[in-house]
Design an enzyme around this catalytic site. Structure first.
Site, mmCIF file in Angstrom:
data_model
loop_
_atom_site.group_PDB
_atom_site.id
_atom_site.type_symbol
_atom_site.label_atom_id
_atom_site.label_comp_id
_atom_site.label_asym_id
_atom_site.label_seq_id
_atom_site.Cartn_x
_atom_site.Cartn_y
_atom_site.Cartn_z
ATOM 1 N N GLY A 1 -2.448 -9.756 -33.714
ATOM 2 C CA GLY A 1 -2.101 -10.908 -33.497
ATOM 3 C C GLY A 1 -0.600 -10.818 -33.361
ATOM 4 N N CYS B 1 16.886 -26.401 -51.213
ATOM 5 C CA CYS B 1 17.474 -26.264 -52.690
ATOM 6 C C CYS B 1 16.745 -25.209 -53.306
ATOM 7 C CB CYS B 1 17.161 -27.544 -53.426
ATOM 8 S SG CYS B 1 18.111 -27.664 -54.867
#
Length: 471
Positions: A324, A397
């Site tokens: 993948g 944040c």
């Protein structure tokens, strides 16, 4: 006055990791990290014939840029190198309808591990018989749909799941919905711990996947499958981890898995036609990585299996693998816009340059989650400034919101510049989130100087669609 030994040895200098070397030209690309069409023209990074600056102007940033020719080329390389294997593209790395079509067009099978991924595969027109279904906790509705759709193989992961899929298949056989027992593979753990991050090493004993070979659970699982009329045992499945650069781990795993294969044939009289050795083939994220190419992997893995089968006196089963990351990882990069550049003086007088971009851990969680390393480059202009060691961070944040921990960028990097990060095709979009209510970026496919959106950018309407109180 410049220190005679270079910036890294000057008093108070900030040192990066040992593998990171100061470049002679911070504008230059390291070809092994980028898709095959990526190059610079007077400082502008061009992928698939499209300057990233033009893409940013049209589609905004952040954005994932997917090089279609590179993806297809890597898919073909695995298909051709492993011509005697079945090659399943691992959709968990990155999947959308368009990519699923590319997978089919290049002659690969597709591996999915959720109802959503199965839906994408079917809407893309993938032949269900060429789909494999993974997962350690598939529900009855998920199994019922997979069996009814005619999925070629289901990889079973627990005794409870064997009972579930056996019951579902028996019911659908009795109803005439399906005409043959459901093919299954038994996932085994071979006790091989790949040299990778502990969260993505999946073949050691103490983890959620598979049946242990060493304690007899795998043999018992095979016996359980054999007692259910709705199931047809295809073979054993093994996966030793991710971001693996050589075949040493595969050699040990193959010896143990094929040993069990031989025991099952001898003691139970069961001939299993297939064996899956998994995926986990690595890519180059930085200059410290040195992955093998598909041809080398195929040669070495074929020799391993031939040797083990000959030693055991058994016929070689039909083999399959599941790349993948190795296909989509290098085919994609992410382009960001720089918002702020902040020099921070550390203890001892060293200065770290923080370059903040308009994305972050919502579009690439791997740095925070796996301590992954990435590279990057200035993408919109040529700079004559000397290199400076920088840290590229996101806008979220979180103190851990880091995109590229250490990289040399031109010292005149400034707000408004574009930065591109290579190797973001695997898991970045798949694991993206709406943290801080960020909108997930689009995926822009590029080829021969043309661009098209294959996944559009989310909007605030998308973000609020499930927020009942916002209606």
């Amino acid at each position: 006055m410049t220190h005679e030994a270079g910036w890294a040895h000057a008093p108070g200098a900030l040192r990066g990791p040992g593998w990171l070397r100061e470049p002679t030209d911070p504008n230059a690309l390291v070809p092994s990290l980028w898709s095959r069409t990526a190059h610079k023209v007077e400082g502008d990074l061009v992928v698939g014939g499209m300057p990233l600056a033009d893409l940013a102007a049209e589609f905004n940033t952040p954005a994932y840029v997917l090089d279609e020719d590179d993806f297809r080329g890597r898919a073909r390389a695995f298909r051709d190198a492993f011509a005697d294997f079945d090659v399943y593209y691992a959709g968990k790395a990155f999947l959308c309808t368009e990519v699923a079509r590319w997978v089919a067009e290049e002659g690969l099978h597709l591996d999915v591990c959720s109802n959503g991924e199965l839906t994408v595969a079917l809407r893309a027109g993938i032949d269900p018989s060429r789909i494999g279904y993974h997962g350690n906790n598939k529900s009855v509705p998920e199994l019922r749909r997979a069996v009814a759709e005619g999925v070629g193989r289901i990889v079973v992961d627990s005794s409870a799941e064997i009972e579930r899929v056996g019951q579902v298949a028996a019911e659908l056989l009795a109803a005439g919905t399906i005409s043959a027992p459901q093919g299954v593979m038994v996932r085994v753990t071979a006790g091989v711990e790949a040299h990778t991050h502990e969260f993505i090493a999946t073949a050691h004993e103490d983890q959620k996947f598979g049946f242990s070979i060493s304690n007899g659970d795998a043999f018992a699982a095979v016996r359980q499958v054999g007692g259910l009329s709705g199931l047809r045992l295809l073979g054993l499945h093994s996966h030793i981890g991710s971001q693996i650069f050589d075949t040493a781990g595969f050699e040990v795993a193959a010896r143990r898995v094929l040993g069990l294969h031989a025991r099952i044939s001898s003691e139970l009289g069961v001939t299993m036609p297939e064996c899956d050795l998994g995926g986990g083939f690595g890519i180059a994220y930085t200059t410290q990585d040195d992955p093998s190419d598909p041809a080398q992997l195929a040669t070495e893995m074929t020799k391993i299996v031939e040797h083990e089968c000959r030693a055991l006196g058994i016929e070689e089963p039909r083999l399959s693998i599941e790349p993948g990351r190795a296909i989509v990882g290098p085919a994609m990069c992410t382009v960001y816009t720089v918002g702020t550049v902040k020099p921070v003086t550390l203890d001892g007088g060293a200065v770290r340059t923080y370059v903040s971009v308009d994305g972050g851990m919502s579009d690439n969680i791997r740095t925070a989650l796996y301590d992954a390393d990435y590279s990057c480059t200035l993408a919109n202009r040529h700079s004559a400034a000397p290199p400076v060691l920088a840290r590229v961070v996101g806008k979220h944040c979180e103190a851990g919101d880091i995109v590229v921990r250490d990289e040399f960028l031109p010292a005149d990097i400034a707000p408004g510049d574009l930065i591109a990060v290579p190797g973001t095709g695997a898991y970045c979009r798949s694991m993206s989130s709406n943290y801080n209510h960020a909108l997930r970026p689009p995926v822009i496919a590029v080829r021969d100087g043309a661009a098209r959106v294959v996944i559009r950018r989310e909007t605030e309407d998308d973000l609020l669609a499930t927020d009942v109180g916002a209606r």
